[in-house]
Motif scaffolding. Sequence first.
Motif, mmCIF file in Angstrom:
data_model
loop_
_atom_site.group_PDB
_atom_site.id
_atom_site.type_symbol
_atom_site.label_atom_id
_atom_site.label_comp_id
_atom_site.label_asym_id
_atom_site.label_seq_id
_atom_site.Cartn_x
_atom_site.Cartn_y
_atom_site.Cartn_z
ATOM 1 N N PHE A 1 0.849 -1.192 0.000
ATOM 2 C CA PHE A 1 0.000 0.000 0.000
ATOM 3 C C PHE A 1 0.888 1.247 0.000
ATOM 4 O O PHE A 1 1.899 1.313 0.706
ATOM 5 C CB PHE A 1 -0.904 0.018 1.239
ATOM 6 N N ASN A 2 0.477 2.240 -0.790
ATOM 7 C CA ASN A 2 1.230 3.497 -0.857
ATOM 8 C C ASN A 2 0.767 4.508 0.183
ATOM 9 O O ASN A 2 1.536 5.369 0.603
ATOM 10 C CB ASN A 2 1.100 4.124 -2.252
ATOM 11 N N LYS A 3 -0.512 4.405 0.570
ATOM 12 C CA LYS A 3 -1.079 5.395 1.478
ATOM 13 C C LYS A 3 -1.969 4.718 2.513
ATOM 14 O O LYS A 3 -2.473 3.619 2.301
ATOM 15 C CB LYS A 3 -1.883 6.438 0.698
ATOM 16 N N VAL A 4 -2.166 5.442 3.621
ATOM 17 C CA VAL A 4 -3.028 4.967 4.700
ATOM 18 C C VAL A 4 -3.970 6.100 5.092
ATOM 19 O O VAL A 4 -3.546 7.256 5.226
ATOM 20 C CB VAL A 4 -2.199 4.533 5.929
ATOM 21 N N ILE A 5 -5.238 5.767 5.262
ATOM 22 C CA ILE A 5 -6.241 6.716 5.752
ATOM 23 C C ILE A 5 -6.663 6.273 7.147
ATOM 24 O O ILE A 5 -6.947 5.094 7.368
ATOM 25 C CB ILE A 5 -7.461 6.772 4.818
ATOM 26 N N LEU A 6 -6.695 7.209 8.084
ATOM 27 C CA LEU A 6 -7.156 6.925 9.432
ATOM 28 C C LEU A 6 -8.508 7.598 9.636
ATOM 29 O O LEU A 6 -8.636 8.810 9.466
ATOM 30 C CB LEU A 6 -6.154 7.445 10.472
ATOM 31 N N GLY A 7 -9.505 6.805 10.000
ATOM 32 C CA GLY A 7 -10.849 7.333 10.222
ATOM 33 C C GLY A 7 -11.389 6.936 11.583
ATOM 34 O O GLY A 7 -12.567 6.598 11.704
ATOM 35 N N ASN A 8 -10.541 6.977 12.591
ATOM 36 C CA ASN A 8 -10.962 6.580 13.935
ATOM 37 C C ASN A 8 -11.914 7.604 14.546
ATOM 38 O O ASN A 8 -12.055 8.724 14.057
ATOM 39 C CB ASN A 8 -9.734 6.400 14.829
ATOM 40 N N ASP A 9 -12.562 7.223 15.631
ATOM 41 C CA ASP A 9 -13.599 8.056 16.254
ATOM 42 C C ASP A 9 -13.031 9.398 16.722
ATOM 43 O O ASP A 9 -11.846 9.519 17.049
ATOM 44 C CB ASP A 9 -14.218 7.328 17.449
ATOM 45 N N ASN A 10 -13.917 10.364 16.780
ATOM 46 C CA ASN A 10 -13.558 11.705 17.225
ATOM 47 C C ASN A 10 -13.675 11.802 18.756
ATOM 48 O O ASN A 10 -14.489 12.540 19.299
ATOM 49 C CB ASN A 10 -14.466 12.737 16.542
#
Length: 414
Positions: free
Chosen positions: A274-283
């Motif tokens: 993978f070239n990139k990582v997205i983090l979408g964890n809770d606020n």
Amino acid sequence: MDYLMNWDKIKTEIDIEQYFLFKMGSLFSFDKYKQAYISVQNGKHGDIIRFFTHERTGVKMYYSIVFQDSGDIIQFIKKRILQNTNASPEEINRELKDYLGLGNIKDIPKKETIYFQKNSQPNETGFKVYGNIIQKLNQHYKYLIGFRKLSQEVLESELFNNIFFTYQTYANESLGFYLKDIHGEIVGINRIQTQENEFFNKKWFDKNSQNRVGFTFSNKLANTETLSIFESVFDAISFHEMYKLDSIQYCSTNGELSFRKSQLLHNYVIQNNFNKVILGNDNDLAGNYFNLNIIGTFIKEITKISKSENNICIELQSVTERKKINILLQFFKKSNSKFILDDDTELPQSYFTETLSGNINVYFFIIPNELESIQFFVGLLMRAWDLESIITIYQPIHKDFNEDLIQYKNTIHG
């Protein structure tokens, strides 16, 4: 009395440990050294419960190490659920009926316990599935589409098709999805009660599930370049529905993400190029701590991240070149003595160092276990190690992305 259930049958066919995980699993964590479930209250151990099989009868039993009492599922309901050792048969039957999903049915259906058909048994290693996997979701659409506001089109898309299934146990059906390790092996099942009763939206892991090494992945399509990480599979699907980004595989950690588990995810990123990582964890506080753990695995100098109730400690090792670490030092006061990280102590934002051997130094950065402090430190790490080109953090407006989707759809539909 026609309301009585066949308790002898229940004792042998209902797994008390599975019942315990359903009712109280969110309050206890499994300790592999004690081989018992431990509750933590105000930072201190509460009850400690161990399960075992009675040698003569084969009935699954429980034993409370703290309160030193034991019994079968009937005694467990009396003492732990109803907290009434004199509970009547009718009270116990009502509790069992609710768990079994029998509602107001007077009698237990006269059928044997459901077992797997060989052709529906998944290939697992070290994890045994106790229920029946049924690849149909019709009865859960009210939950998935009505309550979670997920679209049927996305649920049936190439990314998420067959992620969910119906998990059938004795007289009970729930929504299920697998936990898999980074090699694709099944290590557990997460379950959700979708029937509209007192247990609606109750989540629990199937017994022996290993969430410390398990994740729920979307399907991986050809030419996928990005891994996107969320706490919940519902957040992952909601994010996809709202942002419609391409070339992404989605991963959920099911609410648990230590530094060690984050290292597994980092290995998964490397293995899959993978070239990139997205983090979408809770606020919230936990979500930002998860961000810190994941980002820490992309920095070779960081060897450990741990926390107590009040503080977080980030350990970095440096050999010679420490230009990046010097950026962090500007914002921390040096301490001459080593701190002990425990729940009873509140430490100031500071750092101390230790020399291992030769020119190898270990830096211990202490920050408060607070939202703003974690966000500030994450920002420092991202800039000092130039991680913005690899990692993108998406922050939900509300607590999580499923709530964002729910609020959005409620708004546009009035």
